[in-house]
Scaffold this motif. Structure first.
Motif, PDB file in Angstrom:
ATOM      1  N   TYR A  53      29.799  -3.746  70.022  1.00  0.00           N
ATOM      2  CA  TYR A  53      30.322  -4.127  68.707  1.00  0.00           C
ATOM      3  C   TYR A  53      30.678  -5.613  68.679  1.00  0.00           C
ATOM      4  CZ  TYR A  53      33.397  -4.514  64.699  1.00  0.00           C
ATOM      5  OH  TYR A  53      33.976  -4.923  63.531  1.00  0.00           O
ATOM      6  N   ILE A  54      31.357  -6.086  69.712  1.00  0.00           N
ATOM      7  CA  ILE A  54      31.738  -7.505  69.775  1.00  0.00           C
ATOM      8  C   ILE A  54      30.494  -8.388  69.836  1.00  0.00           C
ATOM      9  CG2 ILE A  54      32.852  -9.240  71.242  1.00  0.00           C
ATOM     10  CD1 ILE A  54      34.890  -6.985  71.979  1.00  0.00           C
ATOM     11  N   ALA A  55      29.506  -8.001  70.621  1.00  0.00           N
ATOM     12  CA  ALA A  55      28.272  -8.788  70.710  1.00  0.00           C
ATOM     13  C   ALA A  55      27.559  -8.839  69.371  1.00  0.00           C
ATOM     14  CB  ALA A  55      27.353  -8.198  71.784  1.00  0.00           C
ATOM     15  N   TYR A  56      27.552  -7.729  68.641  1.00  0.00           N
ATOM     16  CA  TYR A  56      26.905  -7.723  67.329  1.00  0.00           C
ATOM     17  C   TYR A  56      27.648  -8.631  66.348  1.00  0.00           C
ATOM     18  CZ  TYR A  56      25.011  -6.383  62.879  1.00  0.00           C
ATOM     19  OH  TYR A  56      24.441  -6.439  61.639  1.00  0.00           O
ATOM     20  N   LEU A  85      20.953  -6.841  84.642  1.00  0.00           N
ATOM     21  CA  LEU A  85      19.807  -7.703  84.900  1.00  0.00           C
ATOM     22  C   LEU A  85      19.059  -8.151  83.644  1.00  0.00           C
ATOM     23  CD1 LEU A  85      18.437  -9.044  87.291  1.00  0.00           C
ATOM     24  CD2 LEU A  85      16.924  -7.069  87.434  1.00  0.00           C
ATOM     25  N   PRO A  86      18.708  -7.257  82.717  1.00  0.00           N
ATOM     26  CA  PRO A  86      18.018  -7.734  81.502  1.00  0.00           C
ATOM     27  C   PRO A  86      18.857  -8.718  80.675  1.00  0.00           C
ATOM     28  CG  PRO A  86      17.858  -5.347  81.675  1.00  0.00           C
ATOM     29  CD  PRO A  86      18.797  -5.801  82.740  1.00  0.00           C
ATOM     30  N   PHE A  87      20.165  -8.517  80.649  1.00  0.00           N
ATOM     31  CA  PHE A  87      21.031  -9.428  79.895  1.00  0.00           C
ATOM     32  C   PHE A  87      21.040 -10.815  80.536  1.00  0.00           C
ATOM     33  CE2 PHE A  87      22.563  -5.203  78.865  1.00  0.00           C
ATOM     34  CZ  PHE A  87      22.666  -5.274  77.495  1.00  0.00           C
ATOM     35  N   PHE A  88      21.087 -10.857  81.872  1.00  0.00           N
ATOM     36  CA  PHE A  88      21.039 -12.140  82.564  1.00  0.00           C
ATOM     37  C   PHE A  88      19.686 -12.821  82.387  1.00  0.00           C
ATOM     38  CE2 PHE A  88      24.481 -10.408  85.477  1.00  0.00           C
ATOM     39  CZ  PHE A  88      25.477 -11.170  84.874  1.00  0.00           C
ATOM     40  N   ILE A  89      18.621 -12.055  82.411  1.00  0.00           N
ATOM     41  CA  ILE A  89      17.282 -12.629  82.224  1.00  0.00           C
ATOM     42  C   ILE A  89      17.153 -13.229  80.828  1.00  0.00           C
ATOM     43  CG2 ILE A  89      14.826 -12.041  82.003  1.00  0.00           C
ATOM     44  CD1 ILE A  89      15.271 -10.051  84.329  1.00  0.00           C
ATOM     45  N   ILE A  90      17.569 -12.491  79.811  1.00  0.00           N
ATOM     46  CA  ILE A  90      17.505 -13.009  78.440  1.00  0.00           C
ATOM     47  C   ILE A  90      18.380 -14.244  78.309  1.00  0.00           C
ATOM     48  CG2 ILE A  90      18.122 -12.535  76.031  1.00  0.00           C
ATOM     49  CD1 ILE A  90      17.313  -9.590  76.598  1.00  0.00           C
ATOM     50  N   GLY A  91      19.608 -14.183  78.819  1.00  0.00           N
ATOM     51  CA  GLY A  91      20.540 -15.302  78.698  1.00  0.00           C
ATOM     52  C   GLY A  91      20.073 -16.543  79.423  1.00  0.00           C
ATOM     53  N   ALA A  92      19.441 -16.377  80.563  1.00  0.00           N
ATOM     54  CA  ALA A  92      19.028 -17.526  81.355  1.00  0.00           C
ATOM     55  C   ALA A  92      17.686 -18.106  80.923  1.00  0.00           C
ATOM     56  CB  ALA A  92      18.964 -17.135  82.832  1.00  0.00           C
ATOM     57  N   PHE A  93      16.721 -17.254  80.642  1.00  0.00           N
ATOM     58  CA  PHE A  93      15.369 -17.748  80.415  1.00  0.00           C
ATOM     59  C   PHE A  93      15.022 -17.982  78.947  1.00  0.00           C
ATOM     60  CE2 PHE A  93      14.999 -15.686  84.599  1.00  0.00           C
ATOM     61  CZ  PHE A  93      14.633 -16.810  85.326  1.00  0.00           C
ATOM     62  N   ASP A  94      15.692 -17.312  78.019  1.00  0.00           N
ATOM     63  CA  ASP A  94      15.387 -17.535  76.604  1.00  0.00           C
ATOM     64  C   ASP A  94      16.242 -18.639  75.985  1.00  0.00           C
ATOM     65  OD1 ASP A  94      13.436 -15.667  76.650  1.00  0.00           O
ATOM     66  OD2 ASP A  94      14.535 -14.123  75.556  1.00  0.00           O
ATOM     67  N   MET A 111      23.532 -17.752  71.626  1.00  0.00           N
ATOM     68  CA  MET A 111      23.125 -16.365  71.894  1.00  0.00           C
ATOM     69  C   MET A 111      22.980 -16.115  73.402  1.00  0.00           C
ATOM     70  SD  MET A 111      23.035 -14.333  69.364  1.00  0.00           S
ATOM     71  CE  MET A 111      22.111 -12.985  70.082  1.00  0.00           C
ATOM     72  N   SER A 112      22.525 -17.117  74.138  1.00  0.00           N
ATOM     73  CA  SER A 112      22.400 -16.924  75.583  1.00  0.00           C
ATOM     74  C   SER A 112      23.777 -16.704  76.208  1.00  0.00           C
ATOM     75  CB  SER A 112      21.684 -18.094  76.243  1.00  0.00           C
ATOM     76  OG  SER A 112      22.478 -19.251  76.250  1.00  0.00           O
ATOM     77  N   LYS A 113      24.798 -17.372  75.678  1.00  0.00           N
ATOM     78  CA  LYS A 113      26.166 -17.142  76.170  1.00  0.00           C
ATOM     79  C   LYS A 113      26.619 -15.714  75.892  1.00  0.00           C
ATOM     80  CE  LYS A 113      27.974 -21.830  75.991  1.00  0.00           C
ATOM     81  NZ  LYS A 113      28.971 -22.714  75.386  1.00  0.00           N
ATOM     82  N   VAL A 114      26.258 -15.188  74.719  1.00  0.00           N
ATOM     83  CA  VAL A 114      26.616 -13.804  74.388  1.00  0.00           C
ATOM     84  C   VAL A 114      25.976 -12.847  75.395  1.00  0.00           C
ATOM     85  CG1 VAL A 114      26.329 -11.948  72.680  1.00  0.00           C
ATOM     86  CG2 VAL A 114      26.990 -14.232  71.927  1.00  0.00           C
ATOM     87  N   TYR A 115      24.684 -13.038  75.679  1.00  0.00           N
ATOM     88  CA  TYR A 115      24.001 -12.158  76.620  1.00  0.00           C
ATOM     89  C   TYR A 115      24.544 -12.298  78.040  1.00  0.00           C
ATOM     90  CZ  TYR A 115      20.510 -10.294  73.449  1.00  0.00           C
ATOM     91  OH  TYR A 115      19.872  -9.606  72.445  1.00  0.00           O
ATOM     92  N   LEU A 116      24.870 -13.520  78.458  1.00  0.00           N
ATOM     93  CA  LEU A 116      25.413 -13.710  79.805  1.00  0.00           C
ATOM     94  C   LEU A 116      26.791 -13.058  79.940  1.00  0.00           C
ATOM     95  CD1 LEU A 116      24.302 -17.388  80.506  1.00  0.00           C
ATOM     96  CD2 LEU A 116      23.385 -15.300  81.530  1.00  0.00           C
ATOM     97  N   LYS A 117      27.624 -13.184  78.920  1.00  0.00           N
ATOM     98  CA  LYS A 117      28.951 -12.544  78.956  1.00  0.00           C
ATOM     99  C   LYS A 117      28.830 -11.028  78.965  1.00  0.00           C
ATOM    100  CE  LYS A 117      31.379 -16.340  76.759  1.00  0.00           C
ATOM    101  NZ  LYS A 117      32.036 -16.828  75.536  1.00  0.00           N
ATOM    102  N   TRP A 118      27.874 -10.527  78.222  1.00  0.00           N
ATOM    103  CA  TRP A 118      27.638  -9.088  78.191  1.00  0.00           C
ATOM    104  C   TRP A 118      27.197  -8.601  79.569  1.00  0.00           C
ATOM    105  CZ3 TRP A 118      24.300  -6.954  73.606  1.00  0.00           C
ATOM    106  CH2 TRP A 118      24.729  -5.660  73.277  1.00  0.00           C
ATOM    107  N   GLY A 119      26.316  -9.349  80.208  1.00  0.00           N
ATOM    108  CA  GLY A 119      25.888  -9.011  81.561  1.00  0.00           C
ATOM    109  C   GLY A 119      27.045  -9.042  82.543  1.00  0.00           C
TER     110      GLY A 119
END
Length: 127
Positions: A92-95, A15-24, A54-62
């Protein structure tokens, strides 16, 4: 029953990853990676492109967390294994993605050109 609990737990993690990816994504300030680095404002030149990537990175992580939760419906051990992979290799991949995005979207060394197409003092990005 374990599958539902595993999925719900992974959903809460995602959920936090989707929120960051979608709203930021459309934020005027750069999305930080984990630490809340406030110096990004001064280092990122192309904030919209940086935030889009970066939002794509967070959405993929989610999505990785959701995949782990879905695996819990079939096998708790498989769900834990995928969750472990998302939390270790995924981090590691996200970083590494964050580092590449930050480098691509940061201010580069100023190059000053003096020819008939440009005037003195125009800042160009190094290609």
């Amino acid at each position: 029953m374990e599958g539902i609990i595993g999925f719900a737990s992974c959903l809460l993690c995602a959920l936090p990853f989707f929120i960051i990816g979608a709203f930021d994504k459309n934020s005027s300030t750069p999305i930080s990676f984990w630490s809340g680095d406030r110096s990004l404002k001064d280092r990122i030149e192309n904030v919209p492109e940086y935030n889009r990537r970066m939002s794509k990175v967070y959405l993929k992580w989610g999505m990785g967390f959701l995949a782990a939760g879905a695996c819990c419906f079939f096998s708790t051990v498989a769900g834990i294994a995928v969750l472990f992979a998302v939390c270790t290799a995924g981090t590691y991949i996200a970083y590494k993605c964050y580092s590449n995005i930050r480098e691509d979207c940061s201010y580069s060394e100023s190059l000053y050109v003096n020819d008939r197409n440009h005037t003195d003092g125009i800042k160009k990005r190094r290609s």
